[in-house]
Design an enzyme around this catalytic site. Structure first.
Site, mmCIF file in Angstrom:
data_model
loop_
_atom_site.group_PDB
_atom_site.id
_atom_site.type_symbol
_atom_site.label_atom_id
_atom_site.label_comp_id
_atom_site.label_asym_id
_atom_site.label_seq_id
_atom_site.Cartn_x
_atom_site.Cartn_y
_atom_site.Cartn_z
ATOM 1 N N GLY A 251 24.051 12.212 37.143
ATOM 2 C CA GLY A 251 22.710 12.356 36.605
ATOM 3 C C GLY A 251 22.123 13.747 36.582
ATOM 4 N N GLU A 296 29.237 11.287 40.984
ATOM 5 C CA GLU A 296 29.834 10.989 39.675
ATOM 6 C C GLU A 296 29.166 11.769 38.550
ATOM 7 O OE1 GLU A 296 30.850 6.308 40.278
ATOM 8 O OE2 GLU A 296 28.804 6.817 39.726
ATOM 9 N N PRO A 297 29.289 13.077 38.547
ATOM 10 C CA PRO A 297 28.687 13.832 37.442
ATOM 11 C C PRO A 297 29.493 13.672 36.154
ATOM 12 C CG PRO A 297 29.835 15.314 38.951
ATOM 13 C CD PRO A 297 29.972 13.932 39.519
ATOM 14 N N GLY A 298 28.808 13.462 35.053
ATOM 15 C CA GLY A 298 29.470 13.363 33.753
ATOM 16 C C GLY A 298 28.921 14.448 32.844
ATOM 17 N N ARG A 336 22.641 11.023 19.326
ATOM 18 C CA ARG A 336 21.661 11.122 20.413
ATOM 19 C C ARG A 336 20.223 11.297 19.918
ATOM 20 N NH1 ARG A 336 21.719 14.906 23.598
ATOM 21 N NH2 ARG A 336 20.802 13.839 25.354
ATOM 22 N N CYS A 367 23.636 7.508 5.096
ATOM 23 C CA CYS A 367 22.590 6.873 4.305
ATOM 24 C C CYS A 367 21.547 6.242 5.217
ATOM 25 C CB CYS A 367 23.214 5.835 3.382
ATOM 26 S SG CYS A 367 24.377 6.604 2.271
ATOM 27 N N GLU A 368 20.825 7.080 5.928
ATOM 28 C CA GLU A 368 19.756 6.669 6.833
ATOM 29 C C GLU A 368 18.772 7.820 6.887
ATOM 30 O OE1 GLU A 368 19.648 3.981 9.143
ATOM 31 O OE2 GLU A 368 21.584 3.177 8.509
HETATM 32 C C1 LIG Z 1 26.605 7.388 33.305
HETATM 33 C C2 LIG Z 1 26.930 7.282 34.726
HETATM 34 C C3 LIG Z 1 27.219 8.413 35.473
HETATM 35 C C4 LIG Z 1 27.156 9.808 34.906
HETATM 36 O O1 LIG Z 1 25.865 10.218 34.624
HETATM 37 P P1 LIG Z 1 25.623 11.710 34.086
HETATM 38 O O2 LIG Z 1 24.180 11.754 33.815
HETATM 39 O O3 LIG Z 1 26.446 11.874 32.869
HETATM 40 O O4 LIG Z 1 26.034 12.637 35.175
HETATM 41 C C5 LIG Z 1 27.592 8.233 36.780
HETATM 42 N N1 LIG Z 1 27.661 7.004 37.336
HETATM 43 C C6 LIG Z 1 27.372 5.899 36.648
HETATM 44 C C7 LIG Z 1 27.482 4.583 37.292
HETATM 45 C C8 LIG Z 1 26.999 5.993 35.323
HETATM 46 O O5 LIG Z 1 26.703 4.879 34.649
#
Ligand SMILES: *Cc1c(COP(=O)(O)O)cnc(C)c1O
Length: 445
Positions: A251, A296-298, A336, A367-368
């Site tokens: 997050g 869990e950084p994404g 997004r 087409c939106e």
């Molecule tokens: C989406 C998600 C993440 C990653 O969140 P980011 O904002 O991308 O860092 C981590 N854990 C869980 C369970 C998620 O659903």
């Protein structure tokens, strides 16, 4: 500068944008547009800063998991593996991709609020390290599937600490009415803990929470960590179960526009340190052993690593109202804006030193009417054929892309030291009709 520059993202002496040492104009010529460009050095720097912070500030008693839904393709799992971190997956498809890149199953965590029976089977067959349980019915399914295999599956329970983070409502995940997690406040987290502990083929390692995405306030993460530690102590005292593992989710926010903080990779250390300090304080307060810590950084690993390149096509000015600069992409490669009204920063990558002269909307080719990359981009006067670069598109763009209007999902290239290679190949028209079936009854129409 208009964008968040760095050693591997800057303007070169030709006045062109340069990503990972590669000139964007050259990339567009070689690979065509639209094109997702990923800066490998940035991805690795982000993985390392989290990994090293856990190593140095928490005695290595934890693991970074790349939340692969942000950008899932074989190359990303290979990079994560070479940086010695784990990954989380949220579907059979992500699991399959990770495994087909040779990612070690033991370092895969499986998420999802409605995992399908076949996905659970696949996770158990692969031997994933942990499944994060998010429903009673799911706990039963995993227990039965594990029993058939004569194994005991390690699980975490997803809990909802009830922290409202300041971010878009669609990416808040720990509000009282969230579809995710068992609430601490209403007692369902405790009930679920008791339930899972009774299951013979489930081994409860601890708890997981994830409060949302694109969050800059450290205080939200700290509050969630405190609530989780309080809950761990409560379960020890009431149920006699002491969690050994705590997964605090992802997050962390990234820079999209001038309103956002510009955090360097090393700057993310302070986010994780704040979280680690909260966990240490909580453990001390409750006389608990410090749990094995997962994050869990994404978005923060891959978001700023990505830039999308587009070519300008049609331009439409509606006098006194709006100017649309249409590009060869749109909601099919970046949904997004449509989903969240997200904001981005863009430049003309072939005229990157020129001053902005006008405010335009960047329109897609679908087409939106809502098919926009955004509505208020400050750009030099764009001409057909100019190259547009949109920043911070590495996360939740390719992974949310579609073939709407039978457009191609653009290919992705990875750049490092000026060299670029495909990590996702271009699609072909043949790909678009691959799964179409013309029934016999329609063939002679
Ligand atoms: C989406 C998600 C993440 C990653 O969140 P980011 O904002 O991308 O860092 C981590 N854990 C869980 C369970 C998620 O659903």
């Amino acid at each position: 500068m208009k964008f968040h520059t760095r050693e591997t993202l800057k303007i070169n002496e030709k006045g062109h944008l340069e990503i990972g040492g590669a000139d964007a104009v050259d990339l567009a010529q070689r690979f065509s547009t639209p094109l997702y460009v990923f800066d490998e050095a940035y991805i690795r720097a982000m993985m390392r800063v989290y990994r090293d912070t856990i190593e140095e500030e928490y005695g290595g008693n934890g693991l970074v998991l790349y939340a692969s839904k942000a950008f899932s393709c074989k190359a990303m799992y290979a990079i994560a593996n070479s940086e010695r971190i784990g990954v989380d997956v949220v579907s059979g498809g992500e699991l399959y991709t990770a495994l087909s890149a040779g990612f070690p199953a033991g370092k895969i965590y499986m998420h999802g609020n409605n995992k399908l029976p076949h996905e659970i089977e696949e996770a158990l067959s692969a031997g994933v390290g942990c499944i994060v349980v998010d429903a009673v019915s799911e706990a039963e399914l995993i227990d039965e599937a594990a029993a058939r295999r004569g194994i005991c599956q390690r699980v975490l329970i997803r809990i909802n600490p009830g922290v409202e983070a300041h971010t878009h409502a669609f990416v808040q995940t720990a509000t009282p009415d969230s579809k995710f997690g068992f609430s601490i406040a209403n007692g369902s987290a405790e009930e679920m803990t008791r339930f899972v502990l009774q299951k013979k083929h489930l081994s409860l390692a601890g708890f997981h929470c994830h409060i949302g995405s694109q969050i800059f306030e450290k205080q939200s993460f700290v509050l969630a960590a405190e609530k989780c530690l309080d809950f761990i102590a409560e379960m020890r005292d009431k149920v006699g179960f002491t969690a050994r593992e705590l997964n605090l989710g992802g997050g962390f926010g990234i820079w999209y526009t001038e309103g956002d903080a510009e955090v360097s990779p090393s700057g993310y250390r302070s986010y994780l340190t704040a979280l680690i300090d909260a966990v240490k304080r909580g453990a001390k307060k409750h006389n608990l052993e410090e749990p094995f810590l997962l994050i869990e950084p994404g978005r923060s690993i891959v978001g700023e690593a990505g830039v999308t390149l587009y070519t300008v096509g049609a331009i439409r000015e509606i006098p006194g109202l709006k100017k649309y600069v249409a590009v060869d992409g749109g909601m099919f490669d970046d949904p997004r804006y449509c989903l969240y009204g997200s904001k981005y920063t863009a430049i003309l990558a072939n005229r990157a030193l020129e001053e902005s002269e006008e405010r335009v909307a960047l329109a897609g080719k679908c087409c939106e009417s809502g098919d926009l990359i955004g509505v208020d981009f400050e750009l030099p006067k764009a001409k057909t054929g100019d190259l547009v670069a949109v920043f911070s598109t590495g996360a939740y763009n390719y992974s949310m892309a579609s073939n709407y209007n039978r457009n191609f999902v653009p290919p992705a290239v990875l750049v490092r030291g000026g060299k670029a290679e495909y990590i996702v190949k271009p699609q072909t028209y043949e790909d678009l009709v691959r799964n179409d079936v013309l029934p016999e009854s329609l063939k002679n129409c």
